[in-house]
Design an enzyme around this catalytic site. Structure first.
Site, PDB file in Angstrom:
ATOM      1  N   ARG A 219       1.012  -1.293   0.139  1.00  0.00           N
ATOM      2  CA  ARG A 219       0.227  -0.136  -0.173  1.00  0.00           C
ATOM      3  C   ARG A 219       1.185   1.240   0.225  1.00  0.00           C
ATOM      4  O   ARG A 219       0.537   2.356  -0.544  1.00  0.00           O
ATOM      5  CB  ARG A 219      -1.223   0.049   1.451  1.00  0.00           C
ATOM      6  N   CYS A 331      -2.767  -8.057   2.542  1.00  0.00           N
ATOM      7  CA  CYS A 331      -1.966  -7.408   1.996  1.00  0.00           C
ATOM      8  C   CYS A 331      -1.539  -7.792   0.942  1.00  0.00           C
ATOM      9  O   CYS A 331       0.082  -7.182   0.881  1.00  0.00           O
ATOM     10  CB  CYS A 331      -0.884  -8.422   3.427  1.00  0.00           C
TER      11      CYS A 331
END
Length: 431
Positions: A219, A331
């Site tokens: 991210r 994730c």
């Protein structure tokens, strides 16, 4: 060096400072959940009474001991100690013991988190201990084979009543039988930049060409590559202490990106060289908040920890988790959010990115948070929303927050976000 505080207008700074004005204010949660007559018949307790057996135990010479599970890192212990301190203040008749253990994510340090392929990297072993307590504990052979290090005498092995997590580590769908019984007040949710000593005073924008920045998060890397194309981003693993040591001693990284909340809890604000504003890097779902996981049917413990719910944080995190759940993110794909509550409105911004940041999609939606005149009378048949049980917070407000997250995810999916996420997953799996 910037102060370790959220950007102005984010909706977080005034709630922490206690500012007045037109900010939306929630009533303080009551200590115990009010129950209907039907629930009284079911539980054997009258409305407003202490959990069954609790009053007798508090008045007996031997107080009840509540066992709290946590990871072994220094930050995890600090976070757990803060939760235990709050519970002790509210329940002076109880004693608490802390059980520390290593998780899969703590042990695998040579692989990026996104490559491991395990949804419960930092929670599975802790949940195993929570489950074992429900089934009466392990026998001697199981204890000898256990993969954890505990800080209690052998007689207490495996007996855990609740577990303290960083909320961002908890998946949006928990294993059957578990629930998040408390979402504590959020610390600064933003990301922070810690610079190598020779680059103190710099910012990411002013770092030299091809400087290497360490982060364990897809991210962060995706957003920052898009914003700062002159930099290179490389995975860095380990707890906060380990990552800071690598930064200072290996001469490999010019800077590393960490959660501001973790640095603040560790007392390392002086290492923060830059706070990343939402337009530079939005944060992870649940970042900055602590979650307390319990057994879903353990009403005594749910009542105990439910007093720690922070309503604003809870509603923001329900919206964020609903957004992530509906996108089927995790994730292994770059997904980020930003939330705030102002003037009775819950604002949620969510985004998805390709791995290199070249493609992105962001949208913002808002919802009115309706506050009933009083709390509702107890839980419904299935009180959980995105893994969270909050029996003393208005149900209508929780549902509005969940619907906001789902609606925003649908908006992005309808605009093509699924293709971005699918390609990101495929590329991540291939490398």
């Amino acid at each position: 060096m910037e102060e370790l505080s959220p950007p102005a207008g984010s909706g977080w700074e005034s709630s922490r400072a206690g500012a007045g004005g037109s900010r939306f204010r929630w009533p303080r949660p009551r200590k115990l959940v009010r129950r209907s007559s039907a629930q009284t018949e079911k539980t054997g307790r009258s409305p407003g009474s202490l959990p069954r057996g609790r009053a007798a135990e508090e008045n007996s010479p031997k107080m009840r001991v509540i066992r709290v599970g946590t990871r072994k890192s220094q930050l995890a212990r600090i976070q757990t100690d803060s939760v235990v301190a709050m519970l002790k203040t509210l329940n002076p008749g109880l004693q608490f013991e802390i059980v520390a253990m290593s998780t899969t994510g703590d042990k695998i340090l040579d692989t990026a988190l996104s490559k491991i392929g395990e949804k419960s990297l930092f929670t599975k072993e802790l949940e195993h201990a929570l489950e074992k307590n429900d089934r009466g504990g392990m026998d001697g052979a199981e204890v000898g084979a256990a993969a954890w290090t505990l800080l209690l005498p052998p007689s207490h092995l495996s007996r855990v009543d609740l577990v303290v997590h960083s909320l961002k580590d908890l998946p949006t769908v928990l294993p059957p039988g578990f629930t998040i019984g408390a979402v504590c007040k959020r610390e600064n949710p933003y990301d922070a930049v810690v610079f190598h000593p020779k680059f103190v005073g710099k910012t990411l924008e002013t770092l030299p060409e091809k400087s290497v920045v360490g982060t364990s998060s897809l991210r962060r890397a995706a957003q920052l590559q898009r914003k700062f194309p002159h930099l290179q981003f490389k995975s860095i693993r380990g707890n906060l202490n380990t990552r800071l040591q690598k930064l200072d001693e290996l001469q490999e990284f010019s800077a590393i990106i960490l959660a501001a909340a973790g640095l603040q809890r560790m007392g390392w604000q002086n290492r923060v060289g830059q706070i990343l504003h939402p337009e530079e890097c939005m944060y992870a779902v649940g970042q900055g908040a602590l979650g307390v996981e319990v057994r879903a049917k353990d009403q005594d413990i749910l009542d105990l920890v439910g007093t720690l719910h922070h309503p604003e944080t809870l509603l923001c995190c329900i919206a964020e988790r609903a957004f992530l759940k509906h996108l089927e993110g995790g994730c292994s794909v770059p997904v980020a959010v930003h939330t705030a509550i102002q003037d009775g409105q819950l604002y949620l911004t969510g985004g998805v990115w390709s791995l290199d940041g070249s493609e992105s999609m962001q949208e913002t939606m808002q919802a009115t948070i309706h506050v009933p005149a009083q709390h509702e009378d107890g839980p419904e048949d299935d009180p959980q929303l995105v893994g969270i049980t909050a029996q003393n917070i208005p149900r209508a407000a929780q549902l509005a927050a969940e619907n906001l997250g789902t609606s925003l995810a649908n908006l992005l999916l309808n605009k093509g976000a699924k293709n971005i996420l699918d390609v990101a997953r495929q590329l991540n799996d291939a490398h």
